[in-house]
Each structure stands twice: as C-alpha cells, then as structure tokens.
Scaffold this active site. Structure first.
Site, PDB file in Angstrom:
ATOM      1  N   GLY A 104       0.707  -1.161   0.031  1.00 58.82           N
ATOM      2  CA  GLY A 104      -0.044   0.103   0.119  1.00 58.82           C
ATOM      3  C   GLY A 104       0.675   1.285  -0.076  1.00 58.82           C
ATOM      4  O   GLY A 104       0.360   2.593   0.001  1.00 58.82           O
ATOM      5  N   ASP A 142      -7.837 -11.054  -8.558  1.00 56.72           N
ATOM      6  CA  ASP A 142      -7.116 -11.192  -9.507  1.00 56.72           C
ATOM      7  C   ASP A 142      -7.450 -10.302 -10.755  1.00 56.72           C
ATOM      8  O   ASP A 142      -8.441 -10.180 -11.368  1.00 56.72           O
ATOM      9  CB  ASP A 142      -7.056 -12.722 -10.221  1.00 56.72           C
ATOM     10  CG  ASP A 142      -6.108 -13.189 -11.191  1.00 56.72           C
ATOM     11  OD1 ASP A 142      -5.667 -12.154 -11.990  1.00 56.72           O
ATOM     12  OD2 ASP A 142      -6.009 -14.090 -11.306  1.00 56.72           O
ATOM     13  N   LYS A 204       6.983  -2.399 -14.128  1.00 55.28           N
ATOM     14  CA  LYS A 204       8.432  -2.745 -13.670  1.00 55.28           C
ATOM     15  C   LYS A 204       8.802  -3.974 -14.485  1.00 55.28           C
ATOM     16  O   LYS A 204       7.838  -4.741 -14.733  1.00 55.28           O
ATOM     17  CB  LYS A 204       7.850  -3.293 -12.215  1.00 55.28           C
ATOM     18  CG  LYS A 204       9.225  -3.944 -11.369  1.00 55.28           C
ATOM     19  CD  LYS A 204       9.240  -4.028  -9.953  1.00 55.28           C
ATOM     20  CE  LYS A 204       8.164  -5.136  -9.567  1.00 55.28           C
ATOM     21  NZ  LYS A 204       8.107  -5.247  -7.924  1.00 55.28           N
TER      22      LYS A 204
END
Length: 217
Positions: A104, A142, A204
């Site tokens: 978070g 998901d 990323k």
C-alpha cells in the site's frame, strides 16, 4: 501514451528508474538517472571492503527506517516518489489505477499527490491492511479475471496506471525477464482500453532482452 519502466537490476537487487516515451508505437531515447542510485554509489564507496550483502542491508535499513518516520508502510514509496519528481507522473485531480498495490505504499503516495479531487483504485491478490484516505478504494482480486468495467474509475478511463506487479522469480535471469515481459504485455493490453490519450503507464521490468521488446511494443 507515455511509458515509464521501473528497471530492476537483478545482479545487485537495486532498483533505478528508466524513463522512455511511448507514443503511437514510436519510442524516443531513454535516459537512466536516479538519486537513489547516486546515494547507493556514495554509500558503496564508504562501505568498500565490507561484504556486499551487508552493504546492501545497510542501505535497505536506511530506507526502511525513513519510511517508518514518514508514515509509509514500505520503503517502495521512494521509488515512486523519485520517478514522479523526474517525470511529473502524478498531478492534482488525476484518476490513478494501481495494479499490484499491496502492501500500500504506492497508494499512500499517489493519494497524497492527486489530492481530494483525484481518486486512486488499487487492486491486488493480497489484502491491503492499511487505513487509507477517502480518495482511495482497494479491491482484492485477480486483475486479469476482472472486467474493464471493474477497473474503471467513475465509470470512465484513467490518467495514470501504476503496475508494481512482478512474476514469481526462479533465480534464472532470462526466465525471470521473460515472465516479467509476459506480465507487462497483459498490462499493456489493459492500458489500451483503460488509459486516456496522453495518459501515463508505469510498469516494472527485469533487466534482460525482453525489456527492449517491451519498449518497442
């Protein structure tokens, strides 16, 4: 669409930012720069002669304690802060989708940057056990089993998509880079339907050959 890649250097496990513009299938020259990398280099000189793992542990500990002082749940907030400062990633009033948002810290940073008029939607398989501002909503799910409607904010497209997701690693560099590429391909497909024109996507990626293929796409 502007694409920014958070490059993970597997060899020493230190992250630096790699910024590249992605517009109409054409990329401009990328540039590598990092305040954190500079600090790592400076500390590395100070720590010469020590065990490599011990040196990296000291650097990580520094950011761990800094995160605690600043109220962040994890030190990864500083990766996002660094990229934001260099690329003006987040602005007041932005609608932001944070994929792979647990624990978070990116939600915390993004919510403070977009302000009360902005909104942040976080999605992760893991629960986010954190008290967050009113402009943040978190879904435990998901991402790739959700509909586009589920990922919209206020029934519409978003200004920024953040993806700190990474695949399960094997320790084999080429395999991990390929898995990261496959995951980011899925995120790119989502962004085509969810990201506004001139919006920004941050993903990323592991260092390796698939990174150049990701940039081309």
């Amino acid at each position: 669409m502007r694409l920014i890649v958070l490059l993970i250097l597997v060899l020493v496990n230190i992250s630096i930012s790699f910024a590249a513009h992605h517009h109409h299938k054409h990329n401009q020259a990328g540039m590598i720069s990092s305040d954190i990398a500079a600090e790592v280099k400076e500390r590395w000189v100070e720590l010469r002669g020590e065990d490599v793992e011990e040196a990296l542990k000291k650097i990580k500990d520094h950011y761990f304690h800094k995160a605690k002082r600043d109220g962040y749940v994890a030190r990864s907030a500083y990766k996002l802060e660094e990229i934001d400062k260099k690329n003006r990633l987040l602005r007041k009033g932005n609608l932001v989708l944070d994929l792979g948002c647990s624990p978070g810290s990116w939600l915390q940073y993004a919510s403070s940057k977009v302000g009360e008029k902005g909104q942040v939607l976080g999605v992760d398989l893991q629960e986010v056990k954190l008290s967050l501002p009113k402009n943040v909503k978190v879904l435990q799910a998901d991402i790739f089993e959700m509909t586009l409607k589920d990922l919209e904010i206020n029934g519409g497209m978003v200004d920024v998509i953040l993806s700190d997701m990474s695949p399960k690693t094997t320790g084999i560099r080429d395999t991990d880079a390929q898995r990261s590429f496959a995951l980011n391909q899925q995120v790119l497909e989502l962004s085509c339907d969810l990201l506004r024109h001139h919006g920004t996507l941050l993903v990323k990626a592991f260092q390796g050959a698939p990174l150049e293929q990701l940039r081309r796409e």
